[in-house]
Motif scaffolding. Sequence first.
Motif, PDB file in Angstrom:
ATOM      1  N   ARG A  11      27.258  71.313  32.796  1.00 29.23           N
ATOM      2  CA  ARG A  11      26.763  69.983  32.432  1.00 29.23           C
ATOM      3  C   ARG A  11      27.405  68.901  33.303  1.00 29.23           C
ATOM      4  N   HIS A  12      27.867  69.316  34.472  1.00 33.40           N
ATOM      5  CA  HIS A  12      28.508  68.374  35.389  1.00 33.40           C
ATOM      6  C   HIS A  12      28.001  68.599  36.804  1.00 33.40           C
ATOM      7  N   ASN A  13      27.659  67.511  37.474  1.00 32.13           N
ATOM      8  CA  ASN A  13      27.284  67.538  38.888  1.00 32.13           C
ATOM      9  C   ASN A  13      28.476  67.029  39.694  1.00 32.13           C
ATOM     10  N   GLU A  65      24.797  57.672  33.148  1.00 32.15           N
ATOM     11  CA  GLU A  65      23.461  57.812  32.571  1.00 32.15           C
ATOM     12  C   GLU A  65      23.521  57.920  31.054  1.00 32.15           C
ATOM     13  N   PHE A  66      24.581  58.549  30.546  1.00 34.87           N
ATOM     14  CA  PHE A  66      24.712  58.661  29.095  1.00 34.87           C
ATOM     15  C   PHE A  66      24.787  57.279  28.452  1.00 34.87           C
ATOM     16  N   LEU A  87      28.695  63.643  41.484  1.00 36.11           N
ATOM     17  CA  LEU A  87      28.822  62.385  40.751  1.00 36.11           C
ATOM     18  C   LEU A  87      30.266  62.001  40.479  1.00 36.11           C
ATOM     19  N   ASP A 101      18.459  67.451  26.249  1.00 37.19           N
ATOM     20  CA  ASP A 101      19.852  67.814  26.528  1.00 37.19           C
ATOM     21  C   ASP A 101      20.174  69.170  25.909  1.00 37.19           C
ATOM     22  N   ILE A 137      29.856  67.819  27.569  1.00 35.84           N
ATOM     23  CA  ILE A 137      29.220  66.940  28.539  1.00 35.84           C
ATOM     24  C   ILE A 137      30.243  66.551  29.609  1.00 35.84           C
ATOM     25  N   CYS A 138      29.816  66.534  30.861  1.00 38.61           N
ATOM     26  CA  CYS A 138      30.657  66.213  32.028  1.00 38.61           C
ATOM     27  C   CYS A 138      31.493  67.395  32.503  1.00 38.61           C
ATOM     28  N   TYR A 152      33.627  62.532  35.421  1.00 33.42           N
ATOM     29  CA  TYR A 152      32.887  61.895  34.327  1.00 33.42           C
ATOM     30  C   TYR A 152      31.674  61.103  34.828  1.00 33.42           C
ATOM     31  N   GLY A 153      31.100  61.531  35.946  1.00 35.03           N
ATOM     32  CA  GLY A 153      29.959  60.809  36.504  1.00 35.03           C
ATOM     33  C   GLY A 153      28.763  60.747  35.580  1.00 35.03           C
ATOM     34  N   GLU A 154      28.571  61.792  34.762  1.00 40.36           N
ATOM     35  CA  GLU A 154      27.430  61.811  33.839  1.00 40.36           C
ATOM     36  C   GLU A 154      27.530  60.733  32.768  1.00 40.36           C
TER      37      GLU A 154
END
Length: 212
Positions: free
Chosen positions: A178-180, A191-192, A183, A112, A173-174, A186-188
């Motif tokens: 660092r965001h797709n 997996e987190f 998704l 990460d 993060i998110c 807060y899609g990430e």
Amino acid sequence: MPAALHIPKLQEFFYYAWSWEKWQKLVKATPRNYQSKQVGRAELVDLLQLNGQAIKSVGQWIQKREQIKQLILQVLGDFPPLTVWLNPRILNEREFKTYIRRKIVYCSETGDDIPAYLFLPKGQLRKYPAVLCCHQTNPFGKQEAAGIKGDPNLALAVKLVQRGYITLAPDAICFGERHNPLLGHYGEAIEFYKKHPHWSIAGKMIWDKSRA
């Protein structure tokens, strides 16, 4: 050939659709037993009480403060051991009239990396005060703090470097790089939490900031 990327239905990641039951099903985790009268209550409990009695001394407040601290740490979750080297790298650099902006990455935990903008005042070589410039909740992430996109009034990293501070604007993060977007909001987090079922997104954000 790499395996096809599975894109879940966006409604799976809508912020308002989250619930404890849904989170538990996704990450196979069990709830923690929080020891607080605040649990399950929408209204705030009286912070100036200790064990049901009004706080009347410094010693009582110290006990209360420790209770609050332990509850916050419990909610934030289990932080990882500090074993990963930061491994900072400069990706590119651009000069402006009074400062230099560097695009960098550094390691938060294994696998990460955190992308960030580092701002350095031009001038004599000496020690400068430094400020960590966190972005607000929007898709631009660090770019807003860096004055590249978003509200120019929130370009804190630029405003402060012009006043003689070294500034760092990382992506949380998110957000940002660092965001797709596929998704969803807060899609990430999915997996987190699968990787860290006993941590929290809030705890992760604090951890990442501490790595700066």
